[in-house]
Design a protein around this motif. Structure first.
Motif: not given
Lengths: 167, 382
Positions: B227-236
């Motif tokens: 993602g673009d950092g706006t959502k806390k995805t798993k990899p983030e």
């Protein structure tokens, strides 16, 4: 009156800093490309910035063809030299100019490229240019000297042998 | 290529360069000094010739090297991974970042230097993360800490190690609020990391470690997954765990905690002192202590919700901003540019463009940085 192309903004800065620009302008008919003119905004003397205004002292070249620029860029790339666009434009003009014009620079990389392209006979060092204008005092920087210029010409020729396999 | 095709490619690239730099045709026309936008429009359509000076002005405005317009083939532009809190337009910043990488790679190429970034890529694969991603991210952080020999206070060494040992290209730029940075891995340009220099120093350390995770796992997660950092995805989330593990090595943190605590108790001020010591935020310390089972989640949430704690944190760290002041360009990049200039591999104008200084300031810049002609005299090395 002999014609002299000031290849880059640095030579314009330095001639102003050393107070030799007017002398050169009286001796030569000066040419600069539009890009170089735009870059030569001010010079420094004793730490203070002073505005450069040479619009009336020089002939501005504004019609350098894109093809010539492209060719010089290719040559610079081939010689592994990182030359800025203003200098590329000046060399592009010179490489196609039909008139008898010499050019002057104190930039090591640009001198090497000139030599690499076999244009060294159409170039002179800052030292030579100011001498022709009747200035003989030793106030020049190392990069202006004929010795430095010749060394760079030699290095450019070596690059020509290395990359073009031409002597 | 045939001349007609060359001309077509040029016009297409002029349009693409303007668009990817985030300029409308009207805005670009004004900045380029054209009287009407129709002139630029005609150039882009190929109905008006363009001269060398006009193309040079465009290349500068659009943040492109001249090669981009002239090369018969140009490779697809790399897509950096951005880290930002909210949706914001980052086209101009992205172009500046990529231009920096292009210039940096060019200096490396002129000096015949090699890149070594592949050494760091993870041996873990997708399946490892599928089973227990958080544990793997934590272990990966510890592995990389060991591999890079980052010592007991990794935040102090990380930037230096990434720049000089791994030859990552790290740019610090003043970015919009809510944008922390970006990272990219590209075969031609190498590895690049962009950090927001407006952020607090401890925040920048964390961002750097976070971006390192994305680089280490570049081939594991797709940009869509991250993602673009706006959502806390798993990899983030994995990247945050990795950053904690890398910057706060369990053994060293527990040792420091033992030293600072009395009777198994610590004061709020001790948490701030620990954060200062390790060069991270207090939030990072607190959540790492939860992760290491030294504090409970409830305890940490209570501390974080306390405004007095944050005031104290700010007060105790006030002087540190100046201490960790960073420059836009990495020391190695500046050094390579100076070497290229002194060896006559780049012109003074190229040097000024690389370092974004005025051409008339080159001599003063070199003197200030301690570079002088005689320092570049060659000495034989056995």
């Amino acid at each position: 009156m002999k014609k002299l192309l000031l290849l880059d903004a640095d030579v314009i800065f330095d001639l102003h800093t050393l107070g030799l620009f007017e002398k050169i302008a009286r001796t030569y008919r000066l040419y600069v490309t539009k890009t170089v003119l735009g870059e030569a905004k001010y010079f420094k003397r004793e730490g203070l910035k002073q505005k450069i205004n040479i619009r009336d002292d020089v002939t501005v070249i504004n019609d350098v063809a894109l093809d010539s620029l492209s060719c010089v860029r290719t040559e610079a790339k081939e010689a592994r030299l990182g030359i800025d666009p203003g200098e590329l434009e000046s060399i592009a003009y010179l490489s196609t100019a039909k008139e008898e014009i010499r050019f002057c620079t104190c930039d090591k990389a640009a001198i090497k490229l000139i030599s690499y392209m076999g244009l060294e006979l159409r170039s002179i060092s800052v030292e030579q240019a100011v001498r022709s204008a009747g200035h003989h005092k030793k106030i020049l920087f190392p990069r202006h000297l004929d010795k430095t210029f010749k060394e760079c010409i030699k290095e450019g020729k070596a690059l020509r042998i290395q990359f073009k396999k031409l002597i | 290529m045939k001349p007609k095709k060359v001309a077509e490619a040029l016009h297409q690239r002029i349009v693409a360069a303007r668009e990817s730099a985030g300029f409308s045709i009207t805005e670009a026309s004004q900045k380029l000094g054209f009287k009407h936008y129709q002139i630029l429009s005609a150039i882009e359509k190929g109905t008006r010739n363009i001269n060398a000076n006009e193309l040079i002005e465009m290349s500068r405005l659009y943040g492109r090297v001249l090669d981009y317009f002239f090369e018969p083939e140009v490779s697809r532009e790399p897509s950096p991974l951005w880290r930002k809190i909210e949706k914001s337009n980052i086209q101009k910043e992205q172009r500046q970042f990529l231009l920096f990488l292009e210039k940096y790679s060019n200096l490396e190429n002129l000096l015949g230097l090699k890149r070594r970034w592949t050494e760091i890529r993870s041996s873990y694969d997708r399946d490892d993360f599928k089973n227990d991603g958080f544990v793997v991210a934590d272990k990966l952080g510890a592995d990389i800490h060991k591999k890079l020999d980052l010592g007991s206070r990794p935040a102090c060494n990380l930037l230096n190690v990434l720049e000089n040992n791994l030859r990552f290209k790290i740019l610090h730029m003043s970015l919009k609020d809510g944008v922390s940075g970006a990272s990219v891995v590209d075969d031609t340009l190498g590895v690049g990391i962009l950090v927001n220099m407006k952020d607090a120093p401890w925040r920048r350390h964390y961002d750097l470690a976070h971006e390192l995770f994305h680089i280490v796992t570049w081939n594991i997660f797709s940009p869509e997954e991250i993602g673009d950092g706006t959502k806390k995805t798993k990899p983030e989330q994995y990247a945050d765990i990795f950053a904690s593990s890398l910057l706060l090595p369990a053994g060293h943190l527990i040792e420091a905690l033992k030293e600072i605590s009395t009777n198994n108790e610590i004061k709020k001020v001790d948490i701030i002192e620990l954060a200062k010591d390790f060069g991270v935020s207090t939030d990072a310390i607190l959540w790492r202590l939860v992760n290491l089972k030294k504090l409970t989640r409830a305890q940490v949430q209570k501390i974080i919700a306390d405004p007095e704690f944050h005031n104290l944190d700010r007060t105790l760290r006030r002087g540190l901003y100046g201490e960790y002041k960073t420059s836009k360009f990495p020391a190695r990049y500046i050094s390579l540019a100076c070497r290229c200039l002194m060896e006559g591999k780049i012109s003074r104008g190229t040097f000024a463009e690389c370092l974004e200084i005025d051409r008339g300031e080159v001599d003063d810049y070199l003197a200030e940085m301690g570079f002088a002609e005689q320092n570049y005299e060659k000495i034989a090395v056995a």
